[in-house]
Design a protein around this motif. Sequence first.
Motif, PDB file in Angstrom:
ATOM      1  N   LEU A 140       0.852  -1.196   0.000  1.00  0.00           N
ATOM      2  CA  LEU A 140       0.000   0.000   0.000  1.00  0.00           C
ATOM      3  C   LEU A 140       0.884   1.240   0.000  1.00  0.00           C
ATOM      4  O   LEU A 140       1.808   1.367   0.802  1.00  0.00           O
ATOM      5  N   PHE A 141       0.553   2.165  -0.911  1.00  0.00           N
ATOM      6  CA  PHE A 141       1.306   3.414  -1.052  1.00  0.00           C
ATOM      7  C   PHE A 141       0.311   4.577  -1.038  1.00  0.00           C
ATOM      8  O   PHE A 141      -0.729   4.520  -1.700  1.00  0.00           O
ATOM      9  N   TYR A 142       0.630   5.636  -0.277  1.00  0.00           N
ATOM     10  CA  TYR A 142      -0.277   6.782  -0.208  1.00  0.00           C
ATOM     11  C   TYR A 142       0.532   8.029   0.121  1.00  0.00           C
ATOM     12  O   TYR A 142       1.743   7.971   0.381  1.00  0.00           O
ATOM     13  N   LEU A 143      -0.127   9.175   0.116  1.00  0.00           N
ATOM     14  CA  LEU A 143       0.500  10.461   0.439  1.00  0.00           C
ATOM     15  C   LEU A 143       0.130  10.836   1.871  1.00  0.00           C
ATOM     16  O   LEU A 143      -1.035  11.138   2.158  1.00  0.00           O
ATOM     17  N   HIS A 144       1.119  10.787   2.755  1.00  0.00           N
ATOM     18  CA  HIS A 144       0.882  11.132   4.155  1.00  0.00           C
ATOM     19  C   HIS A 144       0.739  12.655   4.276  1.00  0.00           C
ATOM     20  O   HIS A 144       1.561  13.415   3.743  1.00  0.00           O
ATOM     21  N   ASN A 145      -0.304  13.090   4.980  1.00  0.00           N
ATOM     22  CA  ASN A 145      -0.626  14.525   5.085  1.00  0.00           C
ATOM     23  C   ASN A 145      -0.796  15.166   3.700  1.00  0.00           C
ATOM     24  O   ASN A 145      -0.498  16.345   3.500  1.00  0.00           O
ATOM     25  N   ALA A 146      -1.240  14.347   2.755  1.00  0.00           N
ATOM     26  CA  ALA A 146      -1.557  14.777   1.381  1.00  0.00           C
ATOM     27  C   ALA A 146      -0.340  15.280   0.621  1.00  0.00           C
ATOM     28  O   ALA A 146      -0.487  15.888  -0.450  1.00  0.00           O
ATOM     29  N   SER A 147       0.887  15.005   1.104  1.00  0.00           N
ATOM     30  CA  SER A 147       2.057  15.519   0.382  1.00  0.00           C
ATOM     31  C   SER A 147       3.295  14.626   0.491  1.00  0.00           C
ATOM     32  O   SER A 147       4.177  14.700  -0.364  1.00  0.00           O
ATOM     33  N   VAL A 148       3.370  13.776   1.515  1.00  0.00           N
ATOM     34  CA  VAL A 148       4.581  12.977   1.745  1.00  0.00           C
ATOM     35  C   VAL A 148       4.350  11.548   1.240  1.00  0.00           C
ATOM     36  O   VAL A 148       3.498  10.824   1.787  1.00  0.00           O
ATOM     37  N   PRO A 149       5.067  11.085   0.196  1.00  0.00           N
ATOM     38  CA  PRO A 149       4.910   9.696  -0.281  1.00  0.00           C
ATOM     39  C   PRO A 149       5.336   8.705   0.797  1.00  0.00           C
ATOM     40  O   PRO A 149       6.403   8.852   1.410  1.00  0.00           O
ATOM     41  N   THR A 150       4.514   7.696   1.021  1.00  0.00           N
ATOM     42  CA  THR A 150       4.771   6.741   2.105  1.00  0.00           C
ATOM     43  C   THR A 150       4.359   5.345   1.670  1.00  0.00           C
ATOM     44  O   THR A 150       3.241   5.147   1.172  1.00  0.00           O
ATOM     45  N   LEU A 151       5.258   4.390   1.879  1.00  0.00           N
ATOM     46  CA  LEU A 151       4.952   2.977   1.682  1.00  0.00           C
ATOM     47  C   LEU A 151       4.619   2.383   3.047  1.00  0.00           C
ATOM     48  O   LEU A 151       5.421   2.452   3.975  1.00  0.00           O
TER      49      LEU A 151
END
Length: 272
Positions: free
Chosen positions: A134-145
Motif C-alpha cells: 500500500l502506497f499513499y501520500l501522508h498529510n496529502a504531500s509525503v509519499p509513504t509505503l
Amino acid sequence: MKITKHKKTRKYMSFYINNFGFREPLLILIDGSFCHAAYKVRLQIEEQLKKYFQCEVKPIVTACIITETDKLGPAFIGTSQLLKKFLVHRCGHEKRPLDGSACIKSMTKSCHYIVATQDRALQEWVRSHPGIPLFYLHNASVPTLVQPSEVHRQAAEEGQKNRVGIRELDQKTIQALKVKEGLIAPDSDDRKKRKKKGPKNPNPLSCKKSKKKKNVSDGKEGTSLEGTAPATVVEGGVVKKKSRKRIKLPKHVIEHLKASSSNGSAKCNVSN
C-alpha cells in the motif's frame, strides 16, 4: 530523515520481493484519489516514485479509473488529464466499466501491483489481503509505503514453510537411512518387500584355474613313437602329456639333408 526513509522502503520492498515474487520494474497502480491529491500539491508523480523507490517503476492506470474520474465533474478535469498521461493497463472491463476500487481489487488477483490510493476503504481492504503493498501520500504531500501488516507477515511465514517442506522422495530416503543405521525399527511391510540375500560367488580373479580331467580305460602307461603324438602317462587316473622339445634346425642344414636324400634315391634307381 531521508536516509532512514529509504532504508525502511528497501526493507519493506525486500519483504514483498522475497515472499510474494515482486520484480523490477515495480508496477504502481494509481487510482483517482491519489492522482487528485498529487495534482493539488503539484507533485510530479513519476519523478517522485523513482526517487522514493530508487529503482525502475511504471505508474499505470486502467480505463475504469479514468472513466470514474471523468464522471466526477469539472473539478477533476486536471486530475483526469494527468491520469491519461500514464500507461493504461488493460483490465477487461471495457464493455462494462466498474468503479475504480472494484477494478483495482480485480486487477490485484492476477498480478503484482503496488496500490497507490487515498481511499480509506480501499486502504483497509489492501491491508487485509496479503501480497499487496500500500502506497499513499501522508498529510496529502509525503509519499509513504505502508509497513506490511500482520496478515501479510502470517501469509509470508506460511509460504516459507511450504517452500521449505520436505518432498515425499526425500522423506523416503531419510526413512531408509534411519532404518539402515538402526535409529528406528523397520516396518513390517518393508521386511516383506526386502529380498533375502544368498551366498555370494567367489571372486574369479582370486581362484585357481581348474584342471581338465580325462577318463582312461586302460591303466597302463602309453608309449611314444617317433613321428607320432607325444607319450602320455597316467598317474592317479589323470592323463598327463609329456611335452616334446622341438629343435629348430638351421636353413643350410635342412637344404643339405634334402640334397643328400635326393642323391641317395638317384643311386638306388641306377643300381636297380
